[in-house]
Write an enzyme that holds these catalytic residues in place. Sequence first.
Site, PDB file in Angstrom:
ATOM      1  N   CYS A   2       1.001  -1.099  -0.006  1.00  0.00           N
ATOM      2  CA  CYS A   2      -0.032  -0.042   0.030  1.00  0.00           C
ATOM      3  C   CYS A   2       0.812   1.195   0.043  1.00  0.00           C
ATOM      4  CB  CYS A   2      -1.058   0.083   1.255  1.00  0.00           C
ATOM      5  SG  CYS A   2      -1.760  -1.524   1.557  1.00  0.00           S
ATOM      6  N   GLU A 485      15.657 -16.963 -12.878  1.00  0.00           N
ATOM      7  CA  GLU A 485      15.061 -15.479 -12.843  1.00  0.00           C
ATOM      8  C   GLU A 485      14.157 -15.370 -14.007  1.00  0.00           C
ATOM      9  OE1 GLU A 485      14.906 -12.646 -11.142  1.00  0.00           O
ATOM     10  OE2 GLU A 485      14.895 -11.117 -12.785  1.00  0.00           O
TER      11      GLU A 485
END
Length: 612
Positions: A2, A485
């Site tokens: 947030c 990755e």
Amino acid sequence: MCGITGYVGSRQVAPILVEALGYLEYRGYDSAGIAVLHDNKIDISRSIGKVSSLKFLVQQKKVEGQIGLGHTRWATHGQPSEKNAHPHSDCHGKIVVVHNGIIDGHMELKKVLENEGHIFSSQTDSEVLAHLIEKYYDGDLSVAVGKVLKNILGSYSLGVMHVDHPGLLVVARHQSPLLVGCGDNENFISSDIRAILSQTRRIIFLEDQEMASLTAKDIHIETIDGKKIDRKPHFVEESLEQSEKNGYDHFMLKEIFEQPTAIKRTLESRVFEDKKSGLLSVDMGFDEEEIKNIKNIVIVSCGTSWHAGLIARRYIEKLCKIPVSVEYAAEFRYNEPLIDRKTLVIGISQSGETADTLAAIREAKKYGSRIIALCNVVGSSLSREADRTIYTYAGPEIGVASTKAFTCQLTLLYLLALDLAYKNKQMDGDEVSKCIMKIQGITASIEKSLSTENLDKIKHISCKYSQSRNFLYLGRGSGFAIALEGALKLKEISYIHAEGYHAGEMKHGPIALIDKNMPVVVLALKGRRYDKILANIAEIKARDGKVIAIATEGDDAIVELTDEVIYVPDVDRFMTPLVAVIPLQLLSYYIAFQRNCDVDQPRNLAKSVTVE
Ligand code: F6R
């Protein structure tokens, strides 16, 4: 995660809050909201989805007022919905709260408050704060907030407003970032510098367990225990320009293309030429005595930064002969780590706000270890908590999938290994200089990997395989870390299940998955393990799997053995991860693009993971 923001001053607040939330959206984007205080009333506007929906709502409502708070959410407690979106208020709509973090034990607190008659309207932990402030409020908002904060556990960056204090914002932080922007007769708060950089460059960073009371003219900072703090603002020079897409369809693509420049900037920050000898050297700020005392190194990080750690282990162990372990930051503090004052702990984090990485370095501090942060965001929590920070100069990374930060991390970790090796008497100045020259040449190799010819090839492969349901990525040595990755990049932005595996481990299980529908991306670069990788490719082909090889330029023979080949330039063995990852970033980008996915803001994710 947030993001929170706030403003108090004399301008209309709604557009200021909405603009800031747009910059904070990378922290979470399942809902957003603002609260504006005007004419003794607090008006709350909230909408599910991205900040653009909130912007539309706020424009329709013609929200007016000169003080307000804003929030963009990444759901932890309670699903993404309008009710669970912030700001949250108390029972009477007199107090509003925006919160980033997690309140521990909020269910018990909620029960107590409900028994006392408080009515809750969301499933969030954050709403507890609004009701607790209501409970403790006795005419002084900052006293009430201070009392609440002394009685709760967890993490927070917090903004609070009360109708009875129409010109006042009370804010606080503990283990979630928060800063105050100082304007002329106006003040701002934000989770991140960039969100308010167009308004002011004078920034005050709040520390853990500090709170601030802001009016248009004043900023009063104190600890939650009421101890006054006198802190001068920093002047921040960062440019906002880098936060634009500059003609690219997505930030991720722009950031992939920025890699040569970002690496060059990172190199220039640390590499020096000795005027007398003409040799290149690097200084990471270690002194020889300090290095003599290092018995082992522990790297703590998450996600892509953890993959950078895996490669760093190879650099450091091979060049400096110091043992390195690479730990998932989320596990570290539960493992009773075998570290002490002779352990150097390196926290790698693009954002410097990843909660698990922060918790890991805090744990390491308890054992007396020295903490080095390798970080991209100047002034982040990690950089402020570490003993020393070495910055990657990747520039702001906005796309959720990390690309340029990763290659800059590798660059800096290689330089760090060279510096340690030199000061640890494992390499002489001449050897170090030659290695630096090689890594300086990597930017040209990456540029070559980004040629139109290569892009066309990767786009073609992406079209062909974009509807596959699963992908396997295989590699050996540092190719294994790059396989991990590549798989992470694909799954996070295209929602295709992808698994990175050590090629030698394939026969111990995953080989059962291989059939004609399984594309397998194989890191098949020339080097010590090349023949072994060719054997793995043969095993896949014998089971009808489709092989997409990442191969070394000039390796014509591999064409016959595989279905697709993407070539990368032939570079020094320590530098192969830097070139090998580029086609994998592009492959995942174009597959996600083909599938119409939200490349920069994939579902369920956020750029900084500020919750554990
Ligand atoms: C993947 C990605 C994440 C981050 C991880 C750590 O593309 O971006 O896996 O690498 O959340 O983030 P930082 O480096 O900010 O600590």
